[in-house]
Design a protein around this motif. Structure first.
Motif, PDB file in Angstrom:
ATOM      1  N   SER A   1      -2.991  11.799   0.025  1.00  0.00           N
ATOM      2  CA  SER A   1      -1.756  12.566  -0.094  1.00  0.00           C
ATOM      3  C   SER A   1      -2.029  13.988  -0.572  1.00  0.00           C
ATOM      4  O   SER A   1      -1.409  14.948  -0.091  1.00  0.00           O
TER       5      SER A   1
ATOM      6  N   ALA B   1       0.835  -1.210   0.000  1.00  0.00           N
ATOM      7  CA  ALA B   1       0.000   0.000   0.000  1.00  0.00           C
ATOM      8  C   ALA B   1       0.870   1.261   0.000  1.00  0.00           C
ATOM      9  O   ALA B   1       0.435   2.310  -0.476  1.00  0.00           O
TER      10      ALA B   1
ATOM     11  N   LEU C   1       4.444  15.198  -6.667  1.00  0.00           N
ATOM     12  CA  LEU C   1       3.605  14.622  -7.718  1.00  0.00           C
ATOM     13  C   LEU C   1       2.848  13.443  -7.109  1.00  0.00           C
ATOM     14  O   LEU C   1       3.444  12.433  -6.738  1.00  0.00           O
ATOM     15  N   VAL C   2       1.528  13.623  -7.001  1.00  0.00           N
ATOM     16  CA  VAL C   2       0.674  12.630  -6.342  1.00  0.00           C
ATOM     17  C   VAL C   2      -0.018  11.793  -7.408  1.00  0.00           C
ATOM     18  O   VAL C   2      -0.545  12.336  -8.381  1.00  0.00           O
TER      19      VAL C   2
ATOM     20  N   ASN D   1      -4.559   8.613  -5.181  1.00  0.00           N
ATOM     21  CA  ASN D   1      -4.100   8.808  -3.792  1.00  0.00           C
ATOM     22  C   ASN D   1      -4.607  10.136  -3.194  1.00  0.00           C
ATOM     23  O   ASN D   1      -3.835  11.037  -2.900  1.00  0.00           O
ATOM     24  N   PRO D   2      -5.946  10.255  -3.000  1.00  0.00           N
ATOM     25  CA  PRO D   2      -6.475  11.530  -2.498  1.00  0.00           C
ATOM     26  C   PRO D   2      -5.964  11.912  -1.115  1.00  0.00           C
ATOM     27  O   PRO D   2      -5.868  13.098  -0.791  1.00  0.00           O
TER      28      PRO D   2
ATOM     29  N   TYR E   1       7.440  11.342   0.881  1.00  0.00           N
ATOM     30  CA  TYR E   1       7.152  10.945   2.262  1.00  0.00           C
ATOM     31  C   TYR E   1       6.307   9.686   2.262  1.00  0.00           C
ATOM     32  O   TYR E   1       5.571   9.401   1.313  1.00  0.00           O
ATOM     33  N   TRP E   2       6.412   8.922   3.327  1.00  0.00           N
ATOM     34  CA  TRP E   2       5.535   7.765   3.547  1.00  0.00           C
ATOM     35  C   TRP E   2       5.509   7.466   5.035  1.00  0.00           C
ATOM     36  O   TRP E   2       6.457   7.765   5.760  1.00  0.00           O
ATOM     37  N   LEU E   3       4.397   6.867   5.460  1.00  0.00           N
ATOM     38  CA  LEU E   3       4.238   6.453   6.856  1.00  0.00           C
ATOM     39  C   LEU E   3       3.850   4.978   6.904  1.00  0.00           C
ATOM     40  O   LEU E   3       3.105   4.512   6.015  1.00  0.00           O
TER      41      LEU E   3
ATOM     42  N   LYS F   1      -3.360  20.569   3.340  1.00  0.00           N
ATOM     43  CA  LYS F   1      -3.335  20.964   4.764  1.00  0.00           C
ATOM     44  C   LYS F   1      -1.987  21.588   5.128  1.00  0.00           C
ATOM     45  O   LYS F   1      -1.900  22.389   6.050  1.00  0.00           O
TER      46      LYS F   1
ATOM     47  N   GLN G   1      -3.372  10.005  11.739  1.00  0.00           N
ATOM     48  CA  GLN G   1      -3.123  10.676  13.027  1.00  0.00           C
ATOM     49  C   GLN G   1      -2.580  12.090  12.827  1.00  0.00           C
ATOM     50  O   GLN G   1      -2.104  12.713  13.791  1.00  0.00           O
ATOM     51  N   GLY G   2      -2.578  12.555  11.584  1.00  0.00           N
ATOM     52  CA  GLY G   2      -2.088  13.905  11.320  1.00  0.00           C
ATOM     53  C   GLY G   2      -0.567  14.011  11.249  1.00  0.00           C
ATOM     54  O   GLY G   2      -0.024  15.119  11.109  1.00  0.00           O
ATOM     55  N   LEU G   3       0.119  12.870  11.316  1.00  0.00           N
ATOM     56  CA  LEU G   3       1.581  12.924  11.377  1.00  0.00           C
ATOM     57  C   LEU G   3       2.213  13.367  10.063  1.00  0.00           C
ATOM     58  O   LEU G   3       3.201  14.119  10.051  1.00  0.00           O
TER      59      LEU G   3
ATOM     60  N   TRP H   1      -1.189   5.779   9.942  1.00  0.00           N
ATOM     61  CA  TRP H   1      -1.965   6.677   9.075  1.00  0.00           C
ATOM     62  C   TRP H   1      -3.134   7.269   9.868  1.00  0.00           C
ATOM     63  O   TRP H   1      -3.639   6.671  10.829  1.00  0.00           O
TER      64      TRP H   1
ATOM     65  N   ARG I   1      -4.692  15.640   0.029  1.00  0.00           N
ATOM     66  CA  ARG I   1      -5.289  16.324   1.188  1.00  0.00           C
ATOM     67  C   ARG I   1      -4.201  16.790   2.165  1.00  0.00           C
ATOM     68  O   ARG I   1      -4.224  17.909   2.674  1.00  0.00           O
TER      69      ARG I   1
ATOM     70  N   THR J   1       0.953  15.349   7.828  1.00  0.00           N
ATOM     71  CA  THR J   1       0.721  16.792   7.669  1.00  0.00           C
ATOM     72  C   THR J   1       1.756  17.592   8.456  1.00  0.00           C
ATOM     73  O   THR J   1       2.377  18.528   7.927  1.00  0.00           O
TER      74      THR J   1
END
Ligand SMILES: CC(C)(COP(=O)(O)OP(=O)(O)OC[C@H]1O[C@@H](n2cnc3c(N)ncnc32)[C@H](O)[C@@H]1OP(=O)(O)O)[C@@H](O)C(=O)NCCC(=O)NCCS
Length: 179
Positions: free
Chosen positions: A143, A35, A135-136, A140-141, A100-102, A149, A109-111, A107, A145, A113
């Motif tokens: 990202s 993912a 480039l998204v 992948n909405p 970036y990726w988490l 933010k 938790q606002g991290l 996912w 968003r 952003t």
């Protein structure tokens, strides 16, 4: 050449800090995830093996020349993901791409952003950048968003610009300019 702060504080109590060799196991546990891979450039491996982690962590000195890369830590001191700037060249030498990726368990938790805001501010304060962009992939909405933010503006839909996971899809270009 990289300069100034190595550690960047995040408002929630987390921080962005350099990756170290001791992070190898955590890196594999977080990054070995389809993912995540599906929304990254193909240079991000899948499966993500111990060898991939060792290669990434051993090349950090070279990568620092290409732009700052940091592990994202939450307020509990857990490594949750990664974020980096990648300097561009030639007539684009005042531009950098942000990536970036988490880990999936972190996912929502606002991290991302927070990390994006912090590294973008750091990038403009530290380097002579005029523009930071991402480039998204159109599927992948979340990202897009996160970028909005973090103060990024949607600039363009690059039609059929991305071929990933066997499909050719649009890329969504987001950017923030030097304040
Ligand atoms: C994209 C990613 C970094 C987001 O991380 P995150 O920490 O969950 O992001 P945040 O919690 O800060 O914000 C997520 C936002 O996306 C929104 N969102 C989540 N899924 C969404 C969806 N399917 N459609 C629209 N918005 C969505 C959330 O509601 C939230 O916005 P809100 O605060 O207005 O409610 C994370 O999902 C990830 O690592 N994905 C895989 C790798 C990747 O996509 N990297 C970026 C490549 S450009």
């Amino acid at each position: 050449m990289e300069k100034r702060a190595k550690i960047i504080a995040l408002p929630s109590g987390g921080r962005l800090r350099p990756w170290t060799a001791a992070d190898a196991e955590t890196l594999v546990a977080l990054a070995n995830d389809r993912a995540i891979w599906r929304n990254m450039r193909d240079q991000f491996p899948h499966p993500y093996t111990a060898e991939n982690a060792a290669f990434f962590l051993s090349n950090l000195a070279n990568k620092a020349e290409a732009g700052p890369i940091r592990a994202i830590e939450n307020a509990a001191g857990q490594v949750v993901g990664s974020i980096g700037l990648h300097f561009k060249h030639d007539v684009s030498h005042r531009s950098a791409e942000i990536g970036y990726w988490l880990g999936q368990q972190f996912w929502g938790q606002g991290l991302a952003t927070e990390a994006l805001q912090a590294l973008t501010d750091y990038g403009f304060a530290t380097y002579k950048l005029a523009r930071i962009y991402a480039l998204v992939f159109a599927w992948n909405p979340a990202s897009g968003r996160v970028l909005e933010k973090a103060g990024y503006t949607f600039e363009a839909r690059l039609r059929d610009a991305v071929t990933k996971d066997g499909q050719t899809i649009d890329g969504l270009l987001y950017a923030r300019l030097h304040p």
